[in-house]
Design a protein around this motif. Structure first.
Motif, short mmCIF file in Angstrom:
data_model
loop_
_atom_site.label_atom_id
_atom_site.label_comp_id
_atom_site.label_asym_id
_atom_site.label_seq_id
_atom_site.Cartn_x
_atom_site.Cartn_y
_atom_site.Cartn_z
N MET A 1 35.22 45.41 -15.39
CA MET A 1 36.30 44.63 -14.84
C MET A 1 37.04 43.95 -15.99
N ILE A 2 38.35 43.96 -15.93
CA ILE A 2 39.19 43.31 -16.93
C ILE A 2 39.51 41.90 -16.45
N LYS A 3 39.18 40.90 -17.29
CA LYS A 3 39.50 39.51 -16.97
C LYS A 3 40.90 39.21 -17.48
N ILE A 4 41.66 38.50 -16.68
CA ILE A 4 43.00 38.07 -17.07
C ILE A 4 43.05 36.55 -16.99
N TYR A 5 43.18 35.90 -18.15
CA TYR A 5 43.32 34.45 -18.20
C TYR A 5 44.80 34.11 -18.14
N GLY A 6 45.16 33.18 -17.26
CA GLY A 6 46.55 32.78 -17.13
C GLY A 6 46.70 31.61 -16.20
N MET A 7 47.97 31.32 -15.84
CA MET A 7 48.30 30.25 -14.91
C MET A 7 49.45 30.72 -14.03
N PRO A 8 49.44 30.37 -12.76
CA PRO A 8 50.50 30.83 -11.87
C PRO A 8 51.88 30.27 -12.21
N THR A 9 51.94 29.17 -12.97
CA THR A 9 53.22 28.58 -13.35
C THR A 9 53.86 29.28 -14.55
N CYS A 10 53.15 30.19 -15.17
CA CYS A 10 53.66 30.97 -16.30
C CYS A 10 54.32 32.23 -15.75
N PRO A 11 55.59 32.47 -16.05
CA PRO A 11 56.26 33.65 -15.50
C PRO A 11 55.62 34.97 -15.93
N TYR A 12 55.10 35.03 -17.15
CA TYR A 12 54.43 36.24 -17.61
C TYR A 12 53.18 36.50 -16.77
N CYS A 13 52.43 35.42 -16.52
CA CYS A 13 51.20 35.53 -15.74
C CYS A 13 51.49 35.90 -14.29
N ALA A 14 52.50 35.28 -13.72
CA ALA A 14 52.86 35.58 -12.33
C ALA A 14 53.27 37.05 -12.19
N TYR A 15 53.97 37.57 -13.18
CA TYR A 15 54.39 38.97 -13.16
C TYR A 15 53.18 39.90 -13.21
N VAL A 16 52.22 39.57 -14.06
CA VAL A 16 50.98 40.35 -14.16
C VAL A 16 50.18 40.23 -12.87
N ASP A 17 50.08 39.03 -12.32
CA ASP A 17 49.32 38.79 -11.10
C ASP A 17 49.84 39.66 -9.95
N GLU A 18 51.14 39.78 -9.84
CA GLU A 18 51.74 40.62 -8.79
C GLU A 18 51.33 42.08 -8.96
N GLN A 19 51.20 42.52 -10.19
CA GLN A 19 50.84 43.92 -10.46
C GLN A 19 49.38 44.23 -10.14
#
Length: 100
Positions: A1-19
């Motif tokens: 499993m690939i872990k993704i560290y981020g925050m929903p308020t970060c546009p880059y992270c939100a874009y990745v989260d949607e994918q």
């Protein structure tokens, strides 16, 4: 499993989260949700050379991807995802307050 560290308020992270929604190959970790997640991210950021450039330019370094073998990358394309285009959606997040 690939872990993704981020925050929903970060546009880059939100874009990745949607994918990755619903894709069991990925686990999204919101570093703002719990101090232990932030601590784990900061430890990773302090120890991994993958963050060197981000630190130099004042970026946080999210989203950050940790592969199953422990390899760390900040490039979505390294895990088969699309890169966010700041020209379309706005600037990246940075520690100096110039983004987001």
């Amino acid at each position: 499993m690939i872990k993704i560290y981020g925050m929903p308020t970060c546009p880059y992270c939100a874009y990745v989260d949607e994918q990755v929604k619903g894709d069991k190959r990925f686990k999204v970790i919101d570093i703002g949700e719990n101090v232990r997640y932030m601590s784990a991210f900061m430890h990773l950021r302090d120890k991994s050379a993958a963050f060197d450039h981000s630190k130099e330019i004042g970026d946080i370094g999210i989203p950050a991807f940790v592969l199953e073998d422990g390899t760390v990358t900040l490039k979505p394309e390294d895990v088969g995802l699309k890169e966010y285009d700041p020209n379309v959606g706005g600037p990246a997040c940075s520690l100096d307050g110039k983004g987001c």
